[in-house]
Design a protein around this motif. Structure first.
Motif, PDB file in Angstrom:
ATOM      1  N   GLN A   1       0.825  -1.203   0.000  1.00 48.40           N
ATOM      2  CA  GLN A   1       0.000   0.000   0.000  1.00 48.40           C
ATOM      3  C   GLN A   1       0.864   1.260   0.000  1.00 48.40           C
ATOM      4  O   GLN A   1       0.566   2.233  -0.699  1.00 48.40           O
ATOM      5  N   ALA A   2       1.946   1.241   0.783  1.00 47.30           N
ATOM      6  CA  ALA A   2       2.836   2.397   0.829  1.00 47.30           C
ATOM      7  C   ALA A   2       3.539   2.607  -0.507  1.00 47.30           C
ATOM      8  O   ALA A   2       3.757   3.745  -0.943  1.00 47.30           O
ATOM      9  N   LEU A   3       3.896   1.504  -1.177  1.00 43.59           N
ATOM     10  CA  LEU A   3       4.542   1.592  -2.492  1.00 43.59           C
ATOM     11  C   LEU A   3       3.622   2.242  -3.520  1.00 43.59           C
ATOM     12  O   LEU A   3       4.017   3.189  -4.218  1.00 43.59           O
ATOM     13  N   THR A   4       2.406   1.723  -3.646  1.00 42.35           N
ATOM     14  CA  THR A   4       1.495   2.260  -4.655  1.00 42.35           C
ATOM     15  C   THR A   4       1.090   3.698  -4.334  1.00 42.35           C
ATOM     16  O   THR A   4       0.890   4.512  -5.239  1.00 42.35           O
ATOM     17  N   ALA A   5       1.012   4.028  -3.036  1.00 43.95           N
ATOM     18  CA  ALA A   5       0.711   5.405  -2.650  1.00 43.95           C
ATOM     19  C   ALA A   5       1.871   6.328  -3.000  1.00 43.95           C
ATOM     20  O   ALA A   5       1.662   7.468  -3.461  1.00 43.95           O
ATOM     21  N   ALA A   6       3.101   5.863  -2.787  1.00 49.73           N
ATOM     22  CA  ALA A   6       4.276   6.689  -3.080  1.00 49.73           C
ATOM     23  C   ALA A   6       4.334   7.074  -4.553  1.00 49.73           C
ATOM     24  O   ALA A   6       4.753   8.181  -4.903  1.00 49.73           O
ATOM     25  N   HIS A   7       3.899   6.144  -5.429  1.00 47.93           N
ATOM     26  CA  HIS A   7       3.950   6.404  -6.865  1.00 47.93           C
ATOM     27  C   HIS A   7       2.597   6.841  -7.434  1.00 47.93           C
ATOM     28  O   HIS A   7       2.507   7.140  -8.635  1.00 47.93           O
TER      29      HIS A   7
ATOM     30  N   ILE B   1      15.275 -10.741 -15.527  1.00 46.74           N
ATOM     31  CA  ILE B   1      14.207 -10.881 -16.516  1.00 46.74           C
ATOM     32  C   ILE B   1      14.499  -9.997 -17.726  1.00 46.74           C
ATOM     33  O   ILE B   1      15.277  -9.047 -17.662  1.00 46.74           O
ATOM     34  N   ASP B   2      13.842 -10.330 -18.825  1.00 47.33           N
ATOM     35  CA  ASP B   2      13.952  -9.518 -20.043  1.00 47.33           C
ATOM     36  C   ASP B   2      13.255  -8.176 -19.790  1.00 47.33           C
ATOM     37  O   ASP B   2      12.056  -8.145 -19.497  1.00 47.33           O
ATOM     38  N   PRO B   3      13.972  -7.059 -19.886  1.00 51.32           N
ATOM     39  CA  PRO B   3      13.369  -5.764 -19.551  1.00 51.32           C
ATOM     40  C   PRO B   3      12.471  -5.192 -20.647  1.00 51.32           C
ATOM     41  O   PRO B   3      11.791  -4.179 -20.417  1.00 51.32           O
ATOM     42  N   GLU B   4      12.439  -5.820 -21.804  1.00 51.46           N
ATOM     43  CA  GLU B   4      11.672  -5.278 -22.920  1.00 51.46           C
ATOM     44  C   GLU B   4      10.195  -5.113 -22.549  1.00 51.46           C
ATOM     45  O   GLU B   4       9.516  -6.066 -22.164  1.00 51.46           O
ATOM     46  N   GLY B   5       9.696  -3.881 -22.650  1.00 49.14           N
ATOM     47  CA  GLY B   5       8.288  -3.600 -22.388  1.00 49.14           C
ATOM     48  C   GLY B   5       7.890  -3.624 -20.935  1.00 49.14           C
ATOM     49  O   GLY B   5       6.695  -3.618 -20.616  1.00 49.14           O
ATOM     50  N   VAL B   6       8.852  -3.649 -20.006  1.00 54.99           N
ATOM     51  CA  VAL B   6       8.545  -3.732 -18.575  1.00 54.99           C
ATOM     52  C   VAL B   6       8.798  -2.387 -17.903  1.00 54.99           C
ATOM     53  O   VAL B   6       9.861  -1.778 -18.077  1.00 54.99           O
ATOM     54  N   GLN B   7       7.820  -1.922 -17.131  1.00 55.60           N
ATOM     55  CA  GLN B   7       7.963  -0.731 -16.298  1.00 55.60           C
ATOM     56  C   GLN B   7       8.189  -1.165 -14.848  1.00 55.60           C
ATOM     57  O   GLN B   7       7.662  -2.200 -14.418  1.00 55.60           O
ATOM     58  N   ILE B   8       8.945  -0.366 -14.117  1.00 51.06           N
ATOM     59  CA  ILE B   8       9.193  -0.665 -12.705  1.00 51.06           C
ATOM     60  C   ILE B   8       8.884   0.561 -11.853  1.00 51.06           C
ATOM     61  O   ILE B   8       9.150   1.702 -12.257  1.00 51.06           O
ATOM     62  N   TRP B   9       8.281   0.302 -10.707  1.00 57.80           N
ATOM     63  CA  TRP B   9       8.073   1.318  -9.679  1.00 57.80           C
ATOM     64  C   TRP B   9       8.731   0.783  -8.409  1.00 57.80           C
ATOM     65  O   TRP B   9       8.267  -0.211  -7.841  1.00 57.80           O
ATOM     66  N   TRP B  10       9.806   1.415  -7.979  1.00 65.24           N
ATOM     67  CA  TRP B  10      10.628   0.928  -6.866  1.00 65.24           C
ATOM     68  C   TRP B  10      10.621   1.946  -5.728  1.00 65.24           C
ATOM     69  O   TRP B  10      10.716   3.155  -5.973  1.00 65.24           O
ATOM     70  N   THR B  11      10.488   1.444  -4.507  1.00 68.57           N
ATOM     71  CA  THR B  11      10.523   2.328  -3.336  1.00 68.57           C
ATOM     72  C   THR B  11      11.287   1.638  -2.206  1.00 68.57           C
ATOM     73  O   THR B  11      11.068   0.451  -1.925  1.00 68.57           O
ATOM     74  N   ALA B  12      12.162   2.389  -1.569  1.00 66.13           N
ATOM     75  CA  ALA B  12      12.849   1.937  -0.363  1.00 66.13           C
ATOM     76  C   ALA B  12      12.355   2.757   0.819  1.00 66.13           C
ATOM     77  O   ALA B  12      11.984   3.920   0.664  1.00 66.13           O
ATOM     78  N   TYR B  13      12.344   2.130   2.000  1.00 64.88           N
ATOM     79  CA  TYR B  13      11.868   2.788   3.226  1.00 64.88           C
ATOM     80  C   TYR B  13      10.461   3.369   3.006  1.00 64.88           C
ATOM     81  O   TYR B  13      10.166   4.502   3.387  1.00 64.88           O
ATOM     82  N   ALA B  14       9.602   2.566   2.394  1.00 64.83           N
ATOM     83  CA  ALA B  14       8.262   3.034   2.030  1.00 64.83           C
ATOM     84  C   ALA B  14       7.509   3.552   3.253  1.00 64.83           C
ATOM     85  O   ALA B  14       7.424   2.884   4.275  1.00 64.83           O
ATOM     86  N   GLY B  15       6.993   4.759   3.145  1.00 63.46           N
ATOM     87  CA  GLY B  15       6.201   5.354   4.215  1.00 63.46           C
ATOM     88  C   GLY B  15       7.005   6.056   5.278  1.00 63.46           C
ATOM     89  O   GLY B  15       6.435   6.748   6.127  1.00 63.46           O
ATOM     90  N   MET B  16       8.330   5.903   5.258  1.00 62.35           N
ATOM     91  CA  MET B  16       9.172   6.529   6.268  1.00 62.35           C
ATOM     92  C   MET B  16       9.627   7.918   5.801  1.00 62.35           C
ATOM     93  O   MET B  16       9.461   8.303   4.643  1.00 62.35           O
ATOM     94  N   GLU B  17      10.257   8.659   6.712  1.00 59.82           N
ATOM     95  CA  GLU B  17      10.730   9.998   6.376  1.00 59.82           C
ATOM     96  C   GLU B  17      11.787   9.963   5.282  1.00 59.82           C
ATOM     97  O   GLU B  17      11.905  10.883   4.475  1.00 59.82           O
ATOM     98  N   ASN B  18      12.600   8.909   5.248  1.00 55.46           N
ATOM     99  CA  ASN B  18      13.682   8.807   4.274  1.00 55.46           C
ATOM    100  C   ASN B  18      13.294   7.988   3.046  1.00 55.46           C
ATOM    101  O   ASN B  18      14.146   7.405   2.380  1.00 55.46           O
ATOM    102  N   GLU B  19      12.005   7.960   2.724  1.00 52.26           N
ATOM    103  CA  GLU B  19      11.501   7.212   1.571  1.00 52.26           C
ATOM    104  C   GLU B  19      12.207   7.645   0.286  1.00 52.26           C
ATOM    105  O   GLU B  19      12.434   8.827   0.045  1.00 52.26           O
ATOM    106  N   ILE B  20      12.558   6.650  -0.552  1.00 51.87           N
ATOM    107  CA  ILE B  20      13.176   6.902  -1.858  1.00 51.87           C
ATOM    108  C   ILE B  20      12.357   6.168  -2.909  1.00 51.87           C
ATOM    109  O   ILE B  20      12.060   4.982  -2.752  1.00 51.87           O
ATOM    110  N   SER B  21      12.010   6.852  -3.991  1.00 47.24           N
ATOM    111  CA  SER B  21      11.217   6.225  -5.051  1.00 47.24           C
ATOM    112  C   SER B  21      11.816   6.516  -6.415  1.00 47.24           C
ATOM    113  O   SER B  21      12.225   7.652  -6.693  1.00 47.24           O
TER     114      SER B  21
END
Length: 256
Positions: A150-156, A200-220
């Protein structure tokens, strides 16, 4: 009689606590907090901070629970069988739980554990609790919490799925060993310390990445997998070096 409560606390942000979780924290006689050792001390510190903010003081009425830290055993990586390593580790943790409970609550009572995210999702706290049921009369209550998904999808600011589209929640190990999950347009990857999206083969793939999701030091970071792979790997390595630990999660989606 021991009443054991597993309390989902979200991703480390005190504002992720539900009112039910706050009530459960205040209802305990004892709260046990694991310490994962040097470099990860602030994980225990975050739990302590959450307790400080959520638990009423004695002068507000009632009796505040005792808070006790315990050292978490290190999982034996020498054993070849992964499942056996995990089972042995859980046995060792259950033994430490039992020792602390009987030491601090010899006559029984209410014991709480703070669980990152939600206790149902890639967390073994309930399995460890089951090991104690063979030793004593123990009841188990679970308080749900906000998940890192939930924190990941909210961050993005993205939905987890396309319209009527299937998705799979899996681990880095499974992605690395088994490839893209069958039948899924979208894959949410957890517990990945090896950046398995490289496999994995990256062709046609999108990525949404988050570290420390929901925290003050969140990185996306987000974008086409082929374009941002190196950026994610470098950012992840630096963040882990800076903090001594990292918790990250990502969503992969095949276009079309």
């Amino acid at each position: 009689m021991i009443e054991l409560t597993l309390i989902g606390i979200g991703t480390g942000n005190p504002q992720h606590l539900t009112l039910q979780a706050v009530g459960a924290l205040n209802a305990q006689d004892l709260i046990l907090i694991p310490n994962k050792g040097a470099g990860k001390d602030d994980l225990a510190g975050l739990r302590q901070s959450i307790c400080t903010g959520a638990i009423r003081s004695d002068d507000q009425g009632g009796s505040a629970p005792s808070i006790v830290e315990f050292d978490l055993p290190v999982r034996d990586e020498a054993t070849q069988d992964y499942r056996q390593r995990v089972d042995d580790w859980h046995d060792a943790i259950a033994e430490i739980w039992w020792q602390n409970i009987t030491t601090h609550l010899p006559d029984g009572g209410k014991v709480g554990f703070l669980v990152w995210g939600d206790p149902s999702l890639y967390d073994s706290t309930m399995r460890i609790a089951d090991r104690l049921k063979a030793r004593a009369d123990i009841s188990l209550q679970v308080i749900p919490g906000i998940t890192s998904i939930q924190a990941l999808t909210a961050a993005h600011a993205i939905p987890i799925n396309t319209i009527n589209g299937p998705f799979t929640i899996t681990t880095g190990r499974q992605l690395r060993d088994g490839g893209w999950p069958d039948g899924a347009e979208t894959a949410v990857i957890m517990l990945d310390g090896a950046c398995s999206f490289q496999s994995i083969d990256p062709e046609g793939v999108q990525i949404w990445w988050t570290a420390y999701a929901g925290m003050e030091n969140e990185i996306s970071i987000s974008g086409a997998l082929a374009d941002v792979t190196d950026q994610i790997i470098d950012t992840r390595a630096k963040a882990r070096a800076d903090h001594g630990w990292i918790m990250d999660i990502y969503l992969l989606r095949r276009q079309g």
